[in-house]
Design an enzyme around this catalytic site. Sequence first.
Site, PDB file in Angstrom:
ATOM      1  N   TRP A 163       0.792  -1.306   0.032  1.00  0.00           N
ATOM      2  CA  TRP A 163       0.030   0.276   0.111  1.00  0.00           C
ATOM      3  C   TRP A 163       0.699   0.574   0.129  1.00  0.00           C
ATOM      4  O   TRP A 163       1.191   1.243   1.026  1.00  0.00           O
ATOM      5  CB  TRP A 163      -0.690  -0.218   0.937  1.00  0.00           C
ATOM      6  CG  TRP A 163      -1.741  -1.257   1.238  1.00  0.00           C
ATOM      7  CD1 TRP A 163      -3.606  -0.971   0.671  1.00  0.00           C
ATOM      8  CD2 TRP A 163      -1.942  -2.576   1.700  1.00  0.00           C
ATOM      9  NE1 TRP A 163      -3.259  -2.510   0.498  1.00  0.00           N
ATOM     10  CE2 TRP A 163      -2.600  -3.030   1.363  1.00  0.00           C
ATOM     11  CE3 TRP A 163      -0.881  -3.219   2.556  1.00  0.00           C
ATOM     12  CZ2 TRP A 163      -3.057  -5.021   2.329  1.00  0.00           C
ATOM     13  CZ3 TRP A 163      -1.089  -4.625   2.996  1.00  0.00           C
ATOM     14  CH2 TRP A 163      -1.944  -4.980   2.817  1.00  0.00           C
ATOM     15  N   GLN A 231     -14.025   1.500  -2.420  1.00  0.00           N
ATOM     16  CA  GLN A 231     -13.709   0.572  -2.348  1.00  0.00           C
ATOM     17  C   GLN A 231     -15.084  -0.560  -1.095  1.00  0.00           C
ATOM     18  O   GLN A 231     -15.818   0.007  -0.728  1.00  0.00           O
ATOM     19  CB  GLN A 231     -12.446  -0.450  -1.049  1.00  0.00           C
ATOM     20  CG  GLN A 231     -11.529  -0.508  -2.042  1.00  0.00           C
ATOM     21  CD  GLN A 231     -10.076  -1.061  -1.015  1.00  0.00           C
ATOM     22  OE1 GLN A 231     -10.120  -1.007   0.351  1.00  0.00           O
ATOM     23  NE2 GLN A 231      -9.375  -1.678  -1.535  1.00  0.00           N
TER      24      GLN A 231
HETATM   25  N1  DAH Z   1      -7.312  -4.446   1.672  1.00  0.00           N
HETATM   26  C1  DAH Z   1      -6.494  -4.708   0.582  1.00  0.00           C
HETATM   27  C2  DAH Z   1      -6.455  -3.844  -0.026  1.00  0.00           C
HETATM   28  O1  DAH Z   1      -6.939  -3.288  -0.260  1.00  0.00           O
HETATM   29  C3  DAH Z   1      -8.084  -5.396  -0.340  1.00  0.00           C
HETATM   30  C4  DAH Z   1      -8.156  -6.877   0.797  1.00  0.00           C
HETATM   31  C5  DAH Z   1      -8.061  -8.258   0.945  1.00  0.00           C
HETATM   32  C6  DAH Z   1      -9.261  -6.854   1.589  1.00  0.00           C
HETATM   33  C7  DAH Z   1      -7.922  -9.124   1.816  1.00  0.00           C
HETATM   34  C8  DAH Z   1      -9.698  -7.880   3.100  1.00  0.00           C
HETATM   35  C9  DAH Z   1      -8.829  -8.927   2.261  1.00  0.00           C
HETATM   36  O2  DAH Z   1     -10.773  -7.683   3.363  1.00  0.00           O
HETATM   37  O3  DAH Z   1      -9.393 -10.470   3.372  1.00  0.00           O
HETATM   38  O4  DAH Z   1      -5.589  -4.258  -1.127  1.00  0.00           O
END
Ligand code: DAH
Length: 360
Positions: A163, A231
């Site tokens: 990130w 998201q």
């Molecule tokens: N938060 C991650 C992203 O933005 C995506 C994600 C992956 C969310 C796995 C989740 C998870 O809840 O279990 O790249």
Amino acid sequence: MDDHLDNLKKSYQLDIESAKTLGELDKLFLELFGKNGKITLFPKNFSKLEKSELKVVGPLFNQTKKSLESAIEERREEIKLSGFKKILEEPLGLRTVNSAALKKIKTKKRQGHMHLVTQFEEEIIRAFAKLGFSQFESPQIDSDDYNFEKLNIPENHPARDLWDTLYIESGGKSLESSEKITPGKLLLRTHTSNSQMRIMEKMKPPFRQMILGRCYRYENVDARHEHTFEQFEIVYVDKGLSMANLLYLSEYFFQAIFGYDVKARLKPKYYPFVEPGAGVDGLCIFCKGKGCKVCGGVGWLELAGAGMIHPTVLRNGGIDPDVYSGIAWGFGLGRMLMVREGIEDVRLFNSGDLKFLNKY
Ligand code: DAH
């Protein structure tokens, strides 16, 4: 034969130059280039020619064809331009207004509407409310703690590189968060996963929560990457959940928003807060798995990160991983909308381009 071509060219050139309207030009074009046009049919005579004659007539024919084509095109532009000029140069107010006629003109009502992403979010909320999910909010300005630490992503852990984070600083100094938010450096949330720990702290399992909203990253912006994007996250904790439930929910989601049978597939993928972690792919809605430009020949589109909530994360949230298990995912809404609506540039969502938004 060369004489014939020469005469044809001369006489038509005169007609073209003296044409006054686009209609007249269209007629001349058809006479020459239509199905039975003089130029179209001319090469039929080539078979009767000697080789040496053909060597002369061939190039002459090509040259005649080209010059007549461009003469028509040029004249067409001239006529159009003079039409525009006429309208533009006509002084305002000289036209008499026929008010009775004006009343008859029907104008199209232009109505405001919600942003495409907001409409999409509402669709999703409706679909998941049917499965007993309720909405949860988490702050867009958040602490390092909730966005990373408590999700099993310690400072200096290489996973942080997943990130590109925008930290909030003031006068070169990092702002410490106010008591209200929790200790730790402040940042713009990089994902809606910052809701996970808050949910676990507030609620006793079983629960089904969904979180929709904006996230921010220090991205190199291009047609596929935005610094500000939406998201859709779910956090679902209960006894006996497994990857089978995750697959079921993924297919439910695809069918709700793509409107027909779109298969989902899970493939292994690393995220520090899930074990096992998965990428959720949807069968490409364009080629149905055959491979095309949109899916880069793969047949599948990767649309989310997901997995079973990591025991450490459950424990951080006060939930016993020996009793409960959890499912979480995070979908990028822009990507899905681009696929569904055939939008080629993600930047349009935030651009305020009215021409684009009017289409929807
Ligand atoms: N938060 C991650 C992203 O933005 C995506 C994600 C992956 C969310 C796995 C989740 C998870 O809840 O279990 O790249």
